[in-house]
Design a protein around this motif. Structure first.
Motif, PDB file in Angstrom:
ATOM      1  N   GLY A 256      -2.944 -11.419   1.465  1.00  0.00           N
ATOM      2  CA  GLY A 256      -2.666 -11.116   3.076  1.00  0.00           C
ATOM      3  C   GLY A 256      -1.745 -10.038   3.075  1.00  0.00           C
ATOM      4  O   GLY A 256      -1.257  -9.451   4.094  1.00  0.00           O
TER       5      GLY A 256
ATOM      6  N   THR B 152      -5.481  -5.622  -2.017  1.00  0.00           N
ATOM      7  CA  THR B 152      -7.052  -5.047  -2.243  1.00  0.00           C
ATOM      8  C   THR B 152      -6.992  -3.598  -2.036  1.00  0.00           C
ATOM      9  O   THR B 152      -7.617  -2.717  -3.002  1.00  0.00           O
TER      10      THR B 152
ATOM     11  N   GLN C  12       0.975  -1.012   0.189  1.00  0.00           N
ATOM     12  CA  GLN C  12       0.130  -0.106  -0.104  1.00  0.00           C
ATOM     13  C   GLN C  12       0.845   1.177  -0.076  1.00  0.00           C
ATOM     14  O   GLN C  12       0.603   2.456  -0.677  1.00  0.00           O
TER      15      GLN C  12
HETATM   16  P1  AMP Z   1      -5.483  -8.624   1.031  1.00  0.00           P
HETATM   17  O1  AMP Z   1      -4.107  -8.808   0.818  1.00  0.00           O
HETATM   18  O2  AMP Z   1      -6.014  -7.395   0.346  1.00  0.00           O
HETATM   19  O3  AMP Z   1      -6.532  -9.795   0.860  1.00  0.00           O
HETATM   20  O4  AMP Z   1      -5.625  -8.420   2.666  1.00  0.00           O
HETATM   21  C1  AMP Z   1      -5.401  -9.118   3.852  1.00  0.00           C
HETATM   22  C2  AMP Z   1      -5.997  -8.573   5.020  1.00  0.00           C
HETATM   23  O5  AMP Z   1      -5.346  -7.374   5.392  1.00  0.00           O
HETATM   24  C3  AMP Z   1      -7.500  -8.105   5.101  1.00  0.00           C
HETATM   25  O6  AMP Z   1      -8.127  -8.988   5.907  1.00  0.00           O
HETATM   26  C4  AMP Z   1      -7.244  -6.679   5.285  1.00  0.00           C
HETATM   27  O7  AMP Z   1      -8.575  -6.295   5.910  1.00  0.00           O
HETATM   28  C5  AMP Z   1      -5.903  -6.660   5.912  1.00  0.00           C
HETATM   29  N1  AMP Z   1      -5.497  -5.133   5.786  1.00  0.00           N
HETATM   30  C6  AMP Z   1      -5.350  -4.410   4.526  1.00  0.00           C
HETATM   31  N2  AMP Z   1      -4.469  -3.524   4.858  1.00  0.00           N
HETATM   32  C7  AMP Z   1      -4.144  -3.279   5.875  1.00  0.00           C
HETATM   33  C8  AMP Z   1      -3.597  -2.349   6.936  1.00  0.00           C
HETATM   34  N3  AMP Z   1      -2.862  -1.349   6.357  1.00  0.00           N
HETATM   35  N4  AMP Z   1      -3.600  -2.757   8.140  1.00  0.00           N
HETATM   36  C9  AMP Z   1      -4.119  -3.793   8.737  1.00  0.00           C
HETATM   37  N5  AMP Z   1      -4.694  -4.667   8.032  1.00  0.00           N
HETATM   38  C10 AMP Z   1      -4.888  -4.658   6.857  1.00  0.00           C
END
Ligand code: AMP
Length: 541
Positions: free
Chosen positions: A54, A58, A34
């Motif tokens: 993870g 997204t 991000q």
């Molecule tokens: P993803 O890789 O988009 O599938 O996200 C994995 C998990 O990380 C999801 O449950 C999100 O809600 C959580 N997540 C995404 N960004 C953050 C962040 N900056 N801090 C904490 N959790 C996050």
């Protein structure tokens, strides 16, 4: 995670409504992907990012997409309502997950930015109605989107501004290549695009040429797993197979492992053996089984994520999906004979807040170890991995450690010292329970579950669509073989609890209700007694 001066969300120039949603989600700082991707995306760059589930990918594409859409709505002349964002994903479950994430991020601007998921093949008519209203963002699998484009339910050639191809390598291995290429002919000549993929290969290179223009490539130097401050990894040497069962029983029954746990075994037969074994001590578990209907599997994962179950038993095939290279849709692990083309859909699926991964069986390859361990300690959450190892498996474990330790680093799997003598009192019960789980009992349990889940999945589908609340009541962890369950084994009398733990742990009790589910969630946040017991029981070196 590496030490770095993170650029906070508040310094990225995001709309205050998006920032408020991020705060509500409890995200204190951006993840690496991000931090890198959002500023570049906001500059209008095309991105090719190697990102695993993870990593927070997204939101890495959703936040800049939403920022762009909000800008269109709030500055300049009032723009005509149109579909401006398109997100392509390989499975229905991932589409649901992406939609849900985008919806959470638009909690404070839901009227300005609408998102629709059109991935379910059976809802074509209702999707058509949704598409007529021109939602700002459409999420779906390539084949569903193409079908809507071909039927003129959806038109993107004049309006699309941002395309996301998520889990691009899976799109190929799931056979969406042709649909994807045809779909691209329906897009305008100029749009911004993000391509996210867990791996880079020649397919991704080809796709990059097709959809990206002068992209910035983000191959983040993320190590394969988080560091020891976030992820603790242990090896537990068990002298015999029986010791493995005994230790697992004690760890779970004495609540030494708390929070949501994924138990990995190497075959489906072993999954059911473990489930029936634990069932006898009233420790409910679910098996993520590729033979079950897709609907059931997704329901199990979603209930696990909501905190209905503490323990899910899985094999690699079910969680990692089909081999990335093979383009055939299916899988062929030993013990899994079903040929459901969408089996293994769980690879990209986010198991939420898994506290512990327990390798009951040693993973067959170092890569499988990484994938298993990667189910916990996601985003910025902590996690623990326990790997049971028999003396005969030590050399195989060495290979896994080699891969983990990288160049010159100390081995990452710390020895987990557990005094087996402390739980000798459980051995009699353990043996008794192991004996009850015969091959016949396993066969029957497997068959019974398939029959029941088929019934839930097909016959009750319409009913549950009309009564979604009742679906919440449908559990997948009820006893499979009640005949072999001896109710007295569900309790642990105080005299059996190891002296070091008396008064410290509360033996695991059966829980069925959601209220107790919530209580358990709270309890999970408290300190894990596993650590204190481990250190108490530590053998002098
Ligand atoms: P993803 O890789 O988009 O599938 O996200 C994995 C998990 O990380 C999801 O449950 C999100 O809600 C959580 N997540 C995404 N960004 C953050 C962040 N900056 N801090 C904490 N959790 C996050």
């Amino acid at each position: 995670m590496e030490d770095r001066e993170a650029l906070g969300f508040e310094h990225m120039g995001l709309d205050p409504r998006l920032l408020q949603a991020v705060t509500d989600l409890g995200w204190s700082r951006p993840t690496l992907i991000q931090e890198k991707a959002i500023p570049l995306a906001l500059e209008g760059k095309d991105l090719l990012a190697r990102a695993r589930t993870g990593s927070g990918k997204t939101a890495a594409y959703a936040l800049p997409m939403l920022q762009l859409l909000l800008c269109r709505k709030t500055t300049g002349p009032v723009a005509e309502q149109a579909v401006r964002g398109l997100v392509l994903v390989p499975t229905k479950e991932l589409a649901r997950q992406a939609q849900s994430m985008i919806q959470q991020l638009t909690a404070y601007c839901a009227r300005d930015v609408r998102v629709a998921n059109v991935s379910a093949a059976e809802d074509s008519a209702s999707q058509r109605a949704v598409l007529m209203e021109k939602p700002d963002v459409v999420v779906g699998t390539p084949s569903r989107i193409l079908s809507h484009l071909q039927q003129n339910h959806l038109k993107l050639s004049d309006s699309l501004e941002l395309l996301v191809v998520d889990e691009a390598d899976l799109l190929f291995s799931f056979g969406f290549e042709e649909a994807l290429k045809s779909l691209l002919c329906h897009l305008p000549r100029i749009y911004q695009a993000f391509l996210m993929s867990a791996t880079f290969n020649e397919d991704i290179e080809a796709l990059k040429e097709l959809v990206l223009h002068n992209p910035v490539t983000l191959k983040l130097q993320e190590s394969q797993l988080p560091g020891p401050e976030q992820l603790q990894q242990f090896q537990v040497v068990c002298e015999t197979e029986e010791d493995k069962f005994l230790l697992l029983y004690a760890l779970l029954k004495l609540s030494l492992i708390r929070g949501k746990t994924l138990l990995f075994v190497n075959t489906l037969e072993r999954s059911y053996r473990l489930r029936l074994f634990l069932e006898q001590f009233s420790i409910p578990t679910c098996v993520l089984n590729g033979e079950l209907p897709l609907r059931s599997r997704c329901h199990i994962i979603s209930q696990f994520n909501q905190g209905f179950y503490d323990c899910v038993i899985a094999t690699d095939t079910e969680v990692l999906g089909p081999p990335a290279k093979g383009k055939q849709r299916g899988r062929g692990s030993k013990g899994n004979k079903a040929s459901d083309p969408e089996a293994g859909v769980a690879r990209g699926i986010d198991f939420h807040h898994v506290s512990a991964v327990l390798n009951f069986d040693l993973p067959s390859t170092p890569e499988a170890y990484i994938h298993r361990a990667g189910r916990t300690a996601r985003a910025n959450n902590p996690g623990i991995v326990l790997t049971f190892v028999l003396p005969t498996e030590q050399s195989h474990l060495g290979k896994i450690e080699e891969l983990l330790s990288g160049e010159g680093e100390a081995p990452s799997l710390l020895p987990y010292h557990f005094q087996m003598e402390e739980i000798e009192s459980f051995r009699y019960r353990c043996r008794d329970a192991m004996r009850s789980v015969t091959k016949q009992a396993i066969r029957e349990a497997r068959l019974k579950e398939i029959k029941e889940e088929l019934l839930h999945s097909e016959k009750l589908k319409t009913y549950f669509e009309d009564n979604p609340r009742d679906l919440q009541l449908l559990r997948h962890d009820l006893p499979l073989h009640p005949a072999v369950v001896k109710p007295h084994l569900g309790n642990v009398p105080e005299y059996l609890v190891p002296a070091a733990l008396r008064g410290l742990v509360q033996p695991h009790k059966k829980r069925r209700k959601q209220a107790s589910c919530r209580k358990a969630k709270k309890a999970k946040k408290t300190q894990n007694p596993l650590h204190s017991f481990k250190h108490r029981g530590k053998k002098p070196k």
